[in-house]
Design an enzyme around this catalytic site. Sequence first.
Site, short mmCIF file in Angstrom:
data_model
loop_
_atom_site.label_atom_id
_atom_site.label_comp_id
_atom_site.label_asym_id
_atom_site.label_seq_id
_atom_site.Cartn_x
_atom_site.Cartn_y
_atom_site.Cartn_z
N PRO A 241 0.84 -1.21 0.00
CA PRO A 241 0.00 0.00 0.00
C PRO A 241 0.88 1.25 0.00
O PRO A 241 1.49 1.59 1.00
CB PRO A 241 -0.81 -0.13 1.29
N ASP A 417 5.79 2.26 2.10
CA ASP A 417 4.88 1.13 2.33
C ASP A 417 4.18 1.36 3.67
O ASP A 417 4.82 1.31 4.71
CB ASP A 417 5.69 -0.17 2.35
N HIS A 418 2.86 1.59 3.61
CA HIS A 418 2.13 1.95 4.83
C HIS A 418 1.99 0.78 5.81
O HIS A 418 1.55 0.96 6.94
CB HIS A 418 0.75 2.50 4.47
N ARG A 419 2.36 -0.42 5.38
CA ARG A 419 2.38 -1.54 6.33
C ARG A 419 3.53 -1.40 7.31
O ARG A 419 3.46 -1.85 8.45
CB ARG A 419 2.51 -2.88 5.58
#
Length: 446
Positions: A241, A417-419
Site C-alpha cells: 500500500p 509502504d504503509h504496512r
Amino acid sequence: MPEYKQFPLSDTAEGLTEADILAWRVKPGDKVTVNQIVVEVETAKAAVELPIPWAGVVTELHVEPGQTVEVGTPILTVDVDPDGKASPAAAEPAATEPAAPAEEEMKPLVGYGSKAAGTTRRARKSATPAPAPAAAAPAPAAAAPAPVKETPRGGYVPLAKPPVRKLAKDLGVDLHSLTGSADGGVITRDDVQRAANGSAAPALSTVESGYDPATRERRVPIKGVRKATAAAMVQSAYSAPHVTEFLTVDVTPMMELREKLKKSREFSGVKLTPLAFAAKAVCLAAKRTPDVNAVWDEAAQEIVYKDYVHLGIAAATPRGLVVPKIRDADSLSLKELAVALTELTDVAREGKTTPAAMLGGTFTITNVGVFGVDTGTPIINPGESAILAVGAIRDTPWVVDGEIKVRKVMQLSLSFDHRVVDGQQGSEFLADVGALLADPAVAITY
C-alpha cells in the site's frame, strides 16, 4: 581423439531462469583459454559476460544472437583435447555423454551465481541445442556478429561492427542517420557506402523491423531488463500500500556549500552533485527513522530492520531502468558517496552493471530532476519500504525573513509502504531529509 564438452547457460544470479543471447565473442574454430569471455547475455537484471571453464577449440555455437534460452541449455561445444593428447579412456565418456560441466567447475568463475533450488520455469519456445558430436567435429558455422553499442542519441543506439564504424567515420557518415539492412537492424558496410554515395538503404521488412505499414505501428518484444522491471513494478504497486508525501525545500545553502567544496583541495577532481547531498541526507535521516530502511516479510509475518543502508540509485540506460546499489552507503563520507555515484552511473550507462550489484537494496533514490522534472510519485522497489524522488533545482521566488528573494528550490517526494511506515514516521523522515538539504550544518546535530 577429440573430447567434446558442452557449455550450458548458467544462472548468473539467484533465481534467473532464462537469458537472451546478445553477442558471441568467439566462432567455430577459435581457440579458447580457461575463464575467457565467450558470450554476452542479457538477463532480467543486466547484461553479463560469461567465461568458459575449459581451454580448447570451439566446434559449434548452438544458438544465435537474439534467441532466448533457458538456464542449463547447452549453447556452445568445445573440443578440450584438439591435439588428441588425452587417453582414450578419458576421452570416450565425453564423446558419448555430453554432460554439462559439473557445478564445482563453474563456481570459481566470474559471472556465475548459485541456481535457486526448485525454480519453476514457464513453458516457452526456446532454442533447441544440437546433439553433441560423436567422432568428428561438426562443420564450422558462420560467425555471429557482435554489434558494438555507442552512446545513444534520442534513445537510438546504432548497431554496427568496429570495421563498419571506422568506415563510417572515414567517410563522414553519421550512423545515427542509417537504418541497418542486416538482421536485427545491424548496419553493414554496404549501408555506409550507399549513404556516402547518396543512395538510400533498402528498407527493412516488416518482420525485421517490427513495423507494419498497414497499421503504422511498430512492435518490439518485451525482454530482459524491461520485462523484469515491469513485473517488479506491478508486483510492488499491487502488494504494497503506497503513500506519497511531498516537500518543497530551499536548498540555496546546500548549493553554496557545494560550490565552496568544489573549489577545495579535498574535492579536487570529484564530481560533486546535488544527488550526493541527497544520498548523504537519506543515510543520516534513516538512522533517526529506521522504519524507512526496514522491509515487510510476508512469509515470516515479520518486519525486518536493517542495520545498514544499501542505497539503490535508479539509473536510465539504453536497456531500460536499472537500480544498482551503493553497499553500506551509511558508512561513507560525502566525498566517498560522490565518487561511488559517479562510478555507479558510468557503469550503468555503459550497460555493464552486474546482477549482483542490483541485489539486496534497502532504500532507493530516483533523480527525476536530471530530466528537468519537478516531482513524481515513485513506485517502491520490491524488497524495500520507501523510495525518494529528487526533483530539479530551480530559481524560485521565496520568502526569506519576510522578504521575497530568488532562491534555489527543489521538490522531494517520498513513497512508502504503509504496512511498515506510518504517516508520522514517513513525515519525520522526509522533514529530516529536507532540513539537511536546506541547511547542511544541521548534520552535526544528528
